[in-house]
Write a protein that holds these residues in place. Sequence first.
Motif, PDB file in Angstrom:
ATOM      1  N   VAL A  64      -8.010   8.894  11.709  1.00  0.00           N
ATOM      2  CA  VAL A  64      -8.636   9.496  10.110  1.00  0.00           C
ATOM      3  C   VAL A  64      -8.552  10.921  10.203  1.00  0.00           C
ATOM      4  CG1 VAL A  64     -10.813   9.806   8.837  1.00  0.00           C
ATOM      5  CG2 VAL A  64     -10.043   7.690   9.891  1.00  0.00           C
ATOM      6  N   LEU A  65      -9.011  11.641  11.169  1.00  0.00           N
ATOM      7  CA  LEU A  65      -9.159  13.109  11.340  1.00  0.00           C
ATOM      8  C   LEU A  65      -7.547  13.668  10.932  1.00  0.00           C
ATOM      9  CD1 LEU A  65     -11.663  13.855  14.131  1.00  0.00           C
ATOM     10  CD2 LEU A  65     -11.767  14.378  11.543  1.00  0.00           C
ATOM     11  N   ALA A  66      -6.418  13.130  12.070  1.00  0.00           N
ATOM     12  CA  ALA A  66      -5.305  13.804  11.765  1.00  0.00           C
ATOM     13  C   ALA A  66      -4.593  13.475  10.396  1.00  0.00           C
ATOM     14  CB  ALA A  66      -4.513  13.127  13.065  1.00  0.00           C
ATOM     15  N   GLU A  67      -4.743  12.272   9.938  1.00  0.00           N
ATOM     16  CA  GLU A  67      -4.118  11.590   8.688  1.00  0.00           C
ATOM     17  C   GLU A  67      -4.506  12.367   7.327  1.00  0.00           C
ATOM     18  OE1 GLU A  67      -2.692   7.446   6.601  1.00  0.00           O
ATOM     19  OE2 GLU A  67      -4.407   7.593   7.915  1.00  0.00           O
ATOM     20  N   THR A  68      -5.748  12.734   7.497  1.00  0.00           N
ATOM     21  CA  THR A  68      -6.425  13.291   6.191  1.00  0.00           C
ATOM     22  C   THR A  68      -6.290  15.116   6.276  1.00  0.00           C
ATOM     23  OG1 THR A  68      -8.444  13.425   7.193  1.00  0.00           O
ATOM     24  CG2 THR A  68      -8.065  11.625   5.987  1.00  0.00           C
ATOM     25  N   ILE A  69      -6.599  15.745   7.498  1.00  0.00           N
ATOM     26  CA  ILE A  69      -6.956  16.922   7.424  1.00  0.00           C
ATOM     27  C   ILE A  69      -5.372  17.649   7.472  1.00  0.00           C
ATOM     28  CG2 ILE A  69      -7.658  18.929   8.628  1.00  0.00           C
ATOM     29  CD1 ILE A  69      -9.912  17.429   9.605  1.00  0.00           C
ATOM     30  N   ALA A  70      -4.451  17.318   8.261  1.00  0.00           N
ATOM     31  CA  ALA A  70      -3.221  17.952   8.632  1.00  0.00           C
ATOM     32  C   ALA A  70      -2.486  17.888   7.200  1.00  0.00           C
ATOM     33  CB  ALA A  70      -2.399  17.445   9.626  1.00  0.00           C
ATOM     34  N   VAL A  88      -3.896  20.418   4.462  1.00  0.00           N
ATOM     35  CA  VAL A  88      -3.764  21.608   4.784  1.00  0.00           C
ATOM     36  C   VAL A  88      -2.191  21.868   4.296  1.00  0.00           C
ATOM     37  CG1 VAL A  88      -3.449  23.487   6.565  1.00  0.00           C
ATOM     38  CG2 VAL A  88      -5.449  21.826   6.643  1.00  0.00           C
ATOM     39  N   VAL A  89      -1.180  21.298   4.453  1.00  0.00           N
ATOM     40  CA  VAL A  89       0.258  21.603   4.143  1.00  0.00           C
ATOM     41  C   VAL A  89       0.435  21.560   2.622  1.00  0.00           C
ATOM     42  CG1 VAL A  89       2.549  20.577   4.009  1.00  0.00           C
ATOM     43  CG2 VAL A  89       1.238  20.352   6.310  1.00  0.00           C
ATOM     44  N   GLY A  90      -0.370  20.413   1.794  1.00  0.00           N
ATOM     45  CA  GLY A  90      -0.230  20.614   0.579  1.00  0.00           C
ATOM     46  C   GLY A  90      -1.001  21.697  -0.200  1.00  0.00           C
ATOM     47  N   VAL A  91      -2.156  22.022   0.439  1.00  0.00           N
ATOM     48  CA  VAL A  91      -2.770  23.309  -0.232  1.00  0.00           C
ATOM     49  C   VAL A  91      -1.942  24.586   0.103  1.00  0.00           C
ATOM     50  CG1 VAL A  91      -4.842  24.845  -0.189  1.00  0.00           C
ATOM     51  CG2 VAL A  91      -4.987  22.320  -0.309  1.00  0.00           C
ATOM     52  N   VAL A  92      -1.568  24.740   1.286  1.00  0.00           N
ATOM     53  CA  VAL A  92      -1.041  26.200   1.859  1.00  0.00           C
ATOM     54  C   VAL A  92       0.567  26.292   1.473  1.00  0.00           C
ATOM     55  CG1 VAL A  92      -0.278  27.526   3.698  1.00  0.00           C
ATOM     56  CG2 VAL A  92      -2.316  26.156   3.835  1.00  0.00           C
ATOM     57  N   TRP A  93       1.390  25.181   1.271  1.00  0.00           N
ATOM     58  CA  TRP A  93       2.854  25.503   0.999  1.00  0.00           C
ATOM     59  C   TRP A  93       3.217  24.532  -0.074  1.00  0.00           C
ATOM     60  CZ3 TRP A  93       1.732  24.395   6.717  1.00  0.00           C
ATOM     61  CH2 TRP A  93       1.736  25.737   7.436  1.00  0.00           C
ATOM     62  N   LEU A  94       2.495  23.706  -0.716  1.00  0.00           N
ATOM     63  CA  LEU A  94       2.959  22.788  -1.776  1.00  0.00           C
ATOM     64  C   LEU A  94       2.135  22.994  -2.848  1.00  0.00           C
ATOM     65  CD1 LEU A  94       3.544  19.407   0.103  1.00  0.00           C
ATOM     66  CD2 LEU A  94       5.234  21.376  -0.572  1.00  0.00           C
ATOM     67  N   GLY A 105       0.793  -1.114  -0.152  1.00  0.00           N
ATOM     68  CA  GLY A 105      -0.068  -0.107   0.157  1.00  0.00           C
ATOM     69  C   GLY A 105       0.787   1.195  -0.008  1.00  0.00           C
ATOM     70  N   PHE A 106       2.174   1.281   0.610  1.00  0.00           N
ATOM     71  CA  PHE A 106       2.916   2.465   0.666  1.00  0.00           C
ATOM     72  C   PHE A 106       3.616   2.476  -0.496  1.00  0.00           C
ATOM     73  CE2 PHE A 106       6.983   4.489   1.808  1.00  0.00           C
ATOM     74  CZ  PHE A 106       6.572   5.561   2.284  1.00  0.00           C
ATOM     75  N   VAL A 107       3.704   1.687  -1.093  1.00  0.00           N
ATOM     76  CA  VAL A 107       4.344   1.717  -2.717  1.00  0.00           C
ATOM     77  C   VAL A 107       3.255   2.646  -3.564  1.00  0.00           C
ATOM     78  CG1 VAL A 107       5.302   0.584  -4.731  1.00  0.00           C
ATOM     79  CG2 VAL A 107       5.936   0.073  -2.477  1.00  0.00           C
ATOM     80  N   LEU A 108       2.092   1.998  -3.573  1.00  0.00           N
ATOM     81  CA  LEU A 108       1.159   2.598  -4.331  1.00  0.00           C
ATOM     82  C   LEU A 108       0.754   3.888  -3.849  1.00  0.00           C
ATOM     83  CD1 LEU A 108      -1.310  -0.717  -4.456  1.00  0.00           C
ATOM     84  CD2 LEU A 108       0.101   0.549  -6.572  1.00  0.00           C
ATOM     85  N   GLN A 109       0.856   4.236  -2.642  1.00  0.00           N
ATOM     86  CA  GLN A 109       0.524   5.643  -2.020  1.00  0.00           C
ATOM     87  C   GLN A 109       1.757   6.641  -2.659  1.00  0.00           C
ATOM     88  OE1 GLN A 109       0.531   5.709   2.163  1.00  0.00           O
ATOM     89  NE2 GLN A 109       0.613   7.843   2.384  1.00  0.00           N
ATOM     90  N   ILE A 110       2.932   6.004  -2.601  1.00  0.00           N
ATOM     91  CA  ILE A 110       4.085   6.912  -3.026  1.00  0.00           C
ATOM     92  C   ILE A 110       3.795   7.483  -4.556  1.00  0.00           C
ATOM     93  CG2 ILE A 110       6.446   6.946  -3.968  1.00  0.00           C
ATOM     94  CD1 ILE A 110       7.218   5.495  -1.304  1.00  0.00           C
ATOM     95  N   VAL A 111       3.188   6.267  -5.500  1.00  0.00           N
ATOM     96  CA  VAL A 111       3.009   6.804  -6.894  1.00  0.00           C
ATOM     97  C   VAL A 111       1.963   7.911  -6.864  1.00  0.00           C
ATOM     98  CG1 VAL A 111       1.884   5.693  -8.687  1.00  0.00           C
ATOM     99  CG2 VAL A 111       3.726   4.350  -7.567  1.00  0.00           C
ATOM    100  N   ALA A 112       0.965   7.590  -6.047  1.00  0.00           N
ATOM    101  CA  ALA A 112      -0.261   8.618  -6.081  1.00  0.00           C
ATOM    102  C   ALA A 112       0.161   9.869  -5.723  1.00  0.00           C
ATOM    103  CB  ALA A 112      -1.301   8.027  -5.241  1.00  0.00           C
ATOM    104  N   PRO A 124      -2.849  15.575  -5.685  1.00  0.00           N
ATOM    105  CA  PRO A 124      -2.972  16.436  -4.734  1.00  0.00           C
ATOM    106  C   PRO A 124      -2.806  15.432  -3.607  1.00  0.00           C
ATOM    107  CG  PRO A 124      -4.392  17.416  -5.984  1.00  0.00           C
ATOM    108  CD  PRO A 124      -3.847  16.172  -6.689  1.00  0.00           C
ATOM    109  N   ILE A 125      -2.136  16.014  -2.216  1.00  0.00           N
ATOM    110  CA  ILE A 125      -2.130  15.362  -0.907  1.00  0.00           C
ATOM    111  C   ILE A 125      -3.567  15.048  -0.552  1.00  0.00           C
ATOM    112  CG2 ILE A 125      -1.390  15.194   1.344  1.00  0.00           C
ATOM    113  CD1 ILE A 125       1.124  16.787   0.690  1.00  0.00           C
ATOM    114  N   TYR A 126      -4.629  16.084  -0.751  1.00  0.00           N
ATOM    115  CA  TYR A 126      -5.784  15.826  -0.107  1.00  0.00           C
ATOM    116  C   TYR A 126      -6.759  14.773  -0.778  1.00  0.00           C
ATOM    117  CZ  TYR A 126      -7.568  18.683  -4.513  1.00  0.00           C
ATOM    118  OH  TYR A 126      -7.775  19.015  -5.710  1.00  0.00           O
TER     119      TYR A 126
END
Length: 290
Positions: A223-229, A232-238, A61-68, A73-75
């Motif tokens: 779920v809340l910490a892994e999705t929202i934080a 936010v980083v992706g939208v604001v800084w990346l 799953g982590f390998v597929l996650q890296i590809v994605a 976007p992170i969100y």
Amino acid sequence: MLSALGASVCYGTATVLQAVAARAAVEPDAGASRSGVDTALFVRAVRQWRYLLGLVLDGAGFVLQIVALRLIPIYAVGAALAASLAVTAVLATRVLAVRLSRTEWAAVAVVCAGLAMLGLASGPEGGTPAPPWLEWALLGTAVAVLLGGAAAGRLPGRPRALVLGGCAGLGFGVPEVAVRLLDRPSVADPALYALLLGGAAAFLLLTSAFAHGSVTTATAGMVLAETIAPAVVGVVWLGDRTREGLAWLAVLGFAVSVAGALALARFGELPAAATPPRSTGSPPGGRGGG
């Protein structure tokens, strides 16, 4: 998006296996660990084939996650990973003989609808250069996750599970952002160490949360910490953005996906099904992915 959904399937399946193994690894007469970082529990759990198979699926799953994460976007990736709760719920009906209520099946449908919205609305990954301090902030977050989890072990019952789950979610979120910063990884790159430390700490904390508290409560915090934080980083800084004119659909899809995942975390019956026979308690009420 297909890679993100594939990662979700891997993580959701691994959760069922790891939850059962972690519960079975708790010694009958052992009290709760005084620390959220219960390495002895992890050693006992990892000796079981179910936990090992779960780790293999986590790796895939982590390998597929890296590809994605390198393509969208992170969100969008975060919401897809939260959908692993839907995978867990459906798989539990087959593996653990859990019966899902109409509310739970509706939540599965809601998650799928939210992901469809995100798939239509999300654009390519952001191209904004990351600020120089972000890598060190990630490393500091990974250290804070480990320390916070250790402190959470002294909390009682439900607060313990919620904080452990939240810390695990932040730990899993660190690699999501770190992958975007590691174009050419080197041993001098703080983001590389943040990725390793954050992921390892998250695994330890989530194992303890499964074994010593409500899987449902821990999952909600995760779920809340892994999705929202990370989103936010992706939208604001990346520089993560949506397709032209579809920002509203992306926001709606993200909210719907996370809401459906939280509904599954609350009402899923995995904790009761995964509890060893020696345990007794009230009828099942309501895991999560990661």
